[in-house]
Design a protein around this motif. Structure first.
Motif, PDB file in Angstrom:
ATOM      1  N   TYR A  45      49.422  35.216  31.274  1.00  0.00           N
ATOM      2  CA  TYR A  45      48.505  36.264  31.734  1.00  0.00           C
ATOM      3  C   TYR A  45      47.164  36.151  31.018  1.00  0.00           C
ATOM      4  O   TYR A  45      46.092  36.261  31.630  1.00  0.00           O
ATOM      5  N   TYR A  46      47.196  35.956  29.700  1.00  0.00           N
ATOM      6  CA  TYR A  46      45.961  35.844  28.929  1.00  0.00           C
ATOM      7  C   TYR A  46      45.216  34.545  29.234  1.00  0.00           C
ATOM      8  O   TYR A  46      43.979  34.487  29.159  1.00  0.00           O
ATOM      9  N   ALA A  47      45.947  33.499  29.581  1.00  0.00           N
ATOM     10  CA  ALA A  47      45.333  32.192  29.810  1.00  0.00           C
ATOM     11  C   ALA A  47      44.727  32.056  31.203  1.00  0.00           C
ATOM     12  O   ALA A  47      43.873  31.186  31.434  1.00  0.00           O
ATOM     13  N   ILE A  48      45.174  32.894  32.153  1.00  0.00           N
ATOM     14  CA  ILE A  48      44.734  32.777  33.550  1.00  0.00           C
ATOM     15  C   ILE A  48      43.698  33.856  33.856  1.00  0.00           C
ATOM     16  O   ILE A  48      43.937  35.049  33.653  1.00  0.00           O
ATOM     17  N   ASP A  49      42.563  33.439  34.356  1.00  0.00           N
ATOM     18  CA  ASP A  49      41.496  34.376  34.735  1.00  0.00           C
ATOM     19  C   ASP A  49      41.748  34.836  36.171  1.00  0.00           C
ATOM     20  O   ASP A  49      41.196  34.286  37.129  1.00  0.00           O
ATOM     21  N   ARG A  50      42.594  35.834  36.309  1.00  0.00           N
ATOM     22  CA  ARG A  50      42.965  36.332  37.639  1.00  0.00           C
ATOM     23  C   ARG A  50      41.754  36.917  38.371  1.00  0.00           C
ATOM     24  O   ARG A  50      41.629  36.801  39.589  1.00  0.00           O
ATOM     25  N   ASP A  83      37.767  37.073  42.674  1.00  0.00           N
ATOM     26  CA  ASP A  83      36.359  37.279  43.015  1.00  0.00           C
ATOM     27  C   ASP A  83      35.657  36.017  43.483  1.00  0.00           C
ATOM     28  O   ASP A  83      34.776  36.082  44.358  1.00  0.00           O
ATOM     29  N   GLN A  84      36.031  34.881  42.910  1.00  0.00           N
ATOM     30  CA  GLN A  84      35.303  33.653  43.226  1.00  0.00           C
ATOM     31  C   GLN A  84      36.065  32.769  44.206  1.00  0.00           C
ATOM     32  O   GLN A  84      35.581  32.490  45.309  1.00  0.00           O
ATOM     33  N   LEU A  85      37.260  32.351  43.821  1.00  0.00           N
ATOM     34  CA  LEU A  85      38.014  31.459  44.699  1.00  0.00           C
ATOM     35  C   LEU A  85      38.339  32.134  46.026  1.00  0.00           C
ATOM     36  O   LEU A  85      38.191  31.542  47.096  1.00  0.00           O
ATOM     37  N   LEU A  86      38.788  33.385  45.969  1.00  0.00           N
ATOM     38  CA  LEU A  86      39.186  34.104  47.185  1.00  0.00           C
ATOM     39  C   LEU A  86      38.116  35.080  47.657  1.00  0.00           C
ATOM     40  O   LEU A  86      38.354  35.910  48.540  1.00  0.00           O
ATOM     41  N   GLU A  87      36.943  34.985  47.070  1.00  0.00           N
ATOM     42  CA  GLU A  87      35.735  35.679  47.524  1.00  0.00           C
ATOM     43  C   GLU A  87      35.914  37.194  47.642  1.00  0.00           C
ATOM     44  O   GLU A  87      35.338  37.835  48.525  1.00  0.00           O
ATOM     45  N   GLY A  88      36.729  37.772  46.766  1.00  0.00           N
ATOM     46  CA  GLY A  88      36.889  39.218  46.761  1.00  0.00           C
ATOM     47  C   GLY A  88      37.632  39.789  47.948  1.00  0.00           C
ATOM     48  O   GLY A  88      37.578  41.000  48.206  1.00  0.00           O
ATOM     49  N   TYR A 127      47.438  41.066  45.758  1.00  0.00           N
ATOM     50  CA  TYR A 127      47.928  41.566  47.038  1.00  0.00           C
ATOM     51  C   TYR A 127      46.911  41.146  48.096  1.00  0.00           C
ATOM     52  O   TYR A 127      45.723  41.042  47.828  1.00  0.00           O
ATOM     53  N   ARG A 128      47.390  40.934  49.302  1.00  0.00           N
ATOM     54  CA  ARG A 128      46.439  40.617  50.364  1.00  0.00           C
ATOM     55  C   ARG A 128      46.884  41.206  51.694  1.00  0.00           C
ATOM     56  O   ARG A 128      48.084  41.356  51.960  1.00  0.00           O
ATOM     57  N   ASP A 129      45.897  41.554  52.522  1.00  0.00           N
ATOM     58  CA  ASP A 129      46.162  41.848  53.920  1.00  0.00           C
ATOM     59  C   ASP A 129      46.150  40.534  54.687  1.00  0.00           C
ATOM     60  O   ASP A 129      45.633  39.517  54.199  1.00  0.00           O
ATOM     61  N   SER A 130      46.716  40.543  55.879  1.00  0.00           N
ATOM     62  CA  SER A 130      46.821  39.312  56.666  1.00  0.00           C
ATOM     63  C   SER A 130      45.814  39.325  57.808  1.00  0.00           C
ATOM     64  O   SER A 130      45.900  40.180  58.698  1.00  0.00           O
ATOM     65  N   PRO A 131      44.840  38.396  57.794  1.00  0.00           N
ATOM     66  CA  PRO A 131      43.891  38.331  58.912  1.00  0.00           C
ATOM     67  C   PRO A 131      44.446  37.494  60.057  1.00  0.00           C
ATOM     68  O   PRO A 131      44.876  36.358  59.854  1.00  0.00           O
ATOM     69  N   TRP A 132      44.437  38.070  61.243  1.00  0.00           N
ATOM     70  CA  TRP A 132      44.920  37.381  62.433  1.00  0.00           C
ATOM     71  C   TRP A 132      43.797  37.284  63.455  1.00  0.00           C
ATOM     72  O   TRP A 132      43.164  38.289  63.782  1.00  0.00           O
ATOM     73  N   VAL A 133      43.555  36.084  63.916  1.00  0.00           N
ATOM     74  CA  VAL A 133      42.632  35.886  65.019  1.00  0.00           C
ATOM     75  C   VAL A 133      43.376  36.210  66.308  1.00  0.00           C
ATOM     76  O   VAL A 133      44.453  35.661  66.571  1.00  0.00           O
TER      77      VAL A 133
END
Length: 533
Positions: A304-309, A314-319, A500-506
């Protein structure tokens, strides 16, 4: 003679034109699907069963309001409606009254014998993915064609989330339980039948599964409204997005970071609220687990301390997602809002690892008792999001002296390795049910519980609390139990919860009556009323 020939040609042309119009009028739903199935049997498949649910119905399903609703059952039994009654010995009888006039797609009537047969198969087949959830049912009696009474060893809160599928006794009843699990004509068609709105038609390996309309569907001749469904296998996320953008498909799931790039006319994005959490999962069980690396809670908490969640979110998954501290999302009343996982602090990670006996070696990689802290990631091909997360975490762990390497295999092979404990670390995601029982995921695997505990961890106190929560139907008394269970999971760090994430569906503008469901049963609960306009 020539006049007759010309007249015949004109007639044939007219018939072809009529045929072309009829072909154009056929409503075919094209789905950009994220994976190829392993088998069609919902109970032994190691994947989500979106395709199968269009063919095989169960006693229950979940709707778009996160509620269990009856399907082949007339109603879900409760204490209030008299469907559940306590016996003198502390057991409970649960009476399921079934829909009448329902037929399998081959014309044979669906009865309580099919339900009893399904329960027997589950009880006698270790390959069933959630067998432990059914092991609280200690007996069943078929009262008549449309009534079955199940005896439970006690109250179990998740009872209404079982029997999401029913097997056809007249098709499989002559086989042994082991034979059913491997019976190709059912597992891959053409004997894969159900009572649902669609029938299995074709499975072209590596390409697609095609379903066709069930003309004898029990809800009425007006259903389903769609003639065919074609599930095209496109496991690569970028390829699937581009396929949807081409306009050739009516529906398909994309990643949250792709939503802003959907620009094709006639397509929209529906964000389906989902009971989904992602996590980093360690394995300490044989044959592939590494208890020498992950057996110490201090080590797991150091991750947990080693990983910048926050950077991942915010960056990889763009918030587009929210940081998770628990397997139960904030949308649930059972979410423990008081939890707070350790935040990114590499210095604290190094301190905990040192306390656990891990010291830097000559090349900077941590060592203990002659063992290098080095592990292998198990990644699923086509899952660009999970692979990207693993790569980011890999770099962050390197900063605290932990080495890791990557492997990437197709979905079926990934699932087989994961479910046979033949892995070290995965980035994993779980669709939770409408009822947030944690027992199936985190209880010690003992034959009666913990079917989906693929990490090998065991905690007697956690086991006790989860089992107690499963037997308590009252929110006020159950909530503190699940709060405590969530606290233990965070303290022990069996998983490093990520987000957590919501699921985007086209979804095409032409598709009517799509009402997405964010539970483990998925979006396909009401395809009998979907339509293409």
């Amino acid at each position: 003679m020539r006049k007759k020939t010309v007249a015949l040609v004109v007639l044939l042309m007219a018939l072809c034109a009529v045929g072309a119009v009829q072909a154009q009028a056929k409503k075919i739903l094209y789905v950009a699907f994220d994976r190829e199935n392993d088998v069609l049997n919902q109970f032994t498949s190691q994947m989500t069963c979106d395709i199968q649910q269009n063919v095989v119905e169960g006693l229950v399903i979940t709707n778009d309001k996160n509620e269990f609703i009856p399907v082949l059952a007339k109603a879900i039994p409760t204490l209030e409606n008299g469907g559940i009654k306590k016996n003198a010995d502390g057991s409970y009888d649960m009476t399921w009254n079934l829909q009448q006039g329902v037929r399998w797609s081959d014309g044979v009537e669906f009865t309580a014998e099919d339900v009893a047969f399904t329960l027997d198969f589950i009880h006698n087949t270790p390959d069933v993915y959630n067998q432990s959830e059914y092991n609280h049912i200690v007996g069943a009696k078929v009262v008549d064609k449309y009534t079955i009474v199940m005896k439970w060893d006690g109250l179990y809160t998740f009872y209404d989330g079982l029997f999401e599928a029913i097997l056809p006794k007249h098709v499989l009843g002559k086989l042994s339980w082991a034979e059913i699990a491997k019976y190709e004509p059912y597992n891959r068609g053409p004997q894969f039948i159900g009572t649902g709105p669609f029938m299995f038609k074709e499975w072209k390996t590596g390409e697609y599964i095609r379903l066709v309309r069930n003309p004898n569907y029990w809800r009425g001749p007006q259903y389903p409204k769609i003639d065919e469904m074609v599930f095209q296998f496109i496991p690569d996320q970028n390829a699937r997005f581009n396929a949807l953008q081409s306009g050739r498909f009516h529906i398909g799931q994309i990643e949250a970071t792709q939503v802003k790039n959907v620009k094709t006319k006639g397509l929209g994005v529906k964000m389906v609220p989902s009971n989904v959490f992602y996590c980093l999962a360690f394995n300490v069980a044989a044959p592939g687990g590494r208890p020498e690396l992950f057996g110490d809670a201090r080590v797991r908490k150091a991750f947990y301390y080693a990983i910048d969640r926050k950077a991942i979110v915010d960056q990889l998954l763009e918030g587009t997602v929210k940081i998770a501290d628990s397997p139960i999302p904030p949308s649930s009343a059972y979410h423990n809002a008081g939890l707070k996982a350790p935040e990114y602090d590499p210095a604290k990670a190094k301190k905990l690892l040192a306390e656990a006996g891990w010291k830097p070696g000559k090349d900077g990689v941590l060592e203990k008792d002659g063992v290098r802290f080095s592990f292998k990631w198990l990644n699923r091909a086509g899952r660009a999001d999970r692979i990207a997360i693993a790569q980011v975490v890999q770099a962050q762990l390197r900063e605290v002296g932990i080495e890791s390497t990557m492997s990437e295999i197709d979905a079926a092979a990934w699932s087989q390795k994961w479910r046979s404990f033949n892995y070290e670390v995965v980035v994993n995601g779980w669709f939770m049910s409408s009822d947030f029982s944690l027992t199936n995921f985190y209880h010690t695997r003992d034959g009666a519980n913990g079917s989906n505990n693929f990490c090998g961890f065991s905690n007697p106190e956690l086991d006790r609390i989860m089992l107690q929560s499963d037997k308590d139907l009252g929110f006020k008394s159950r909530k503190p139990l699940l709060d405590k269970a969530q606290q233990i999971l965070l303290d022990e760090a069996y998983n490093v919860f990520l987000y957590y994430r919501d699921s985007p569906w086209v979804v095409s503008d032409r598709l009517a009556n799509f009402r997405g469901s964010g539970t483990n049963f998925g979006n396909w609960w009401n395809t009998w009323e979907w339509d293409l306009r």
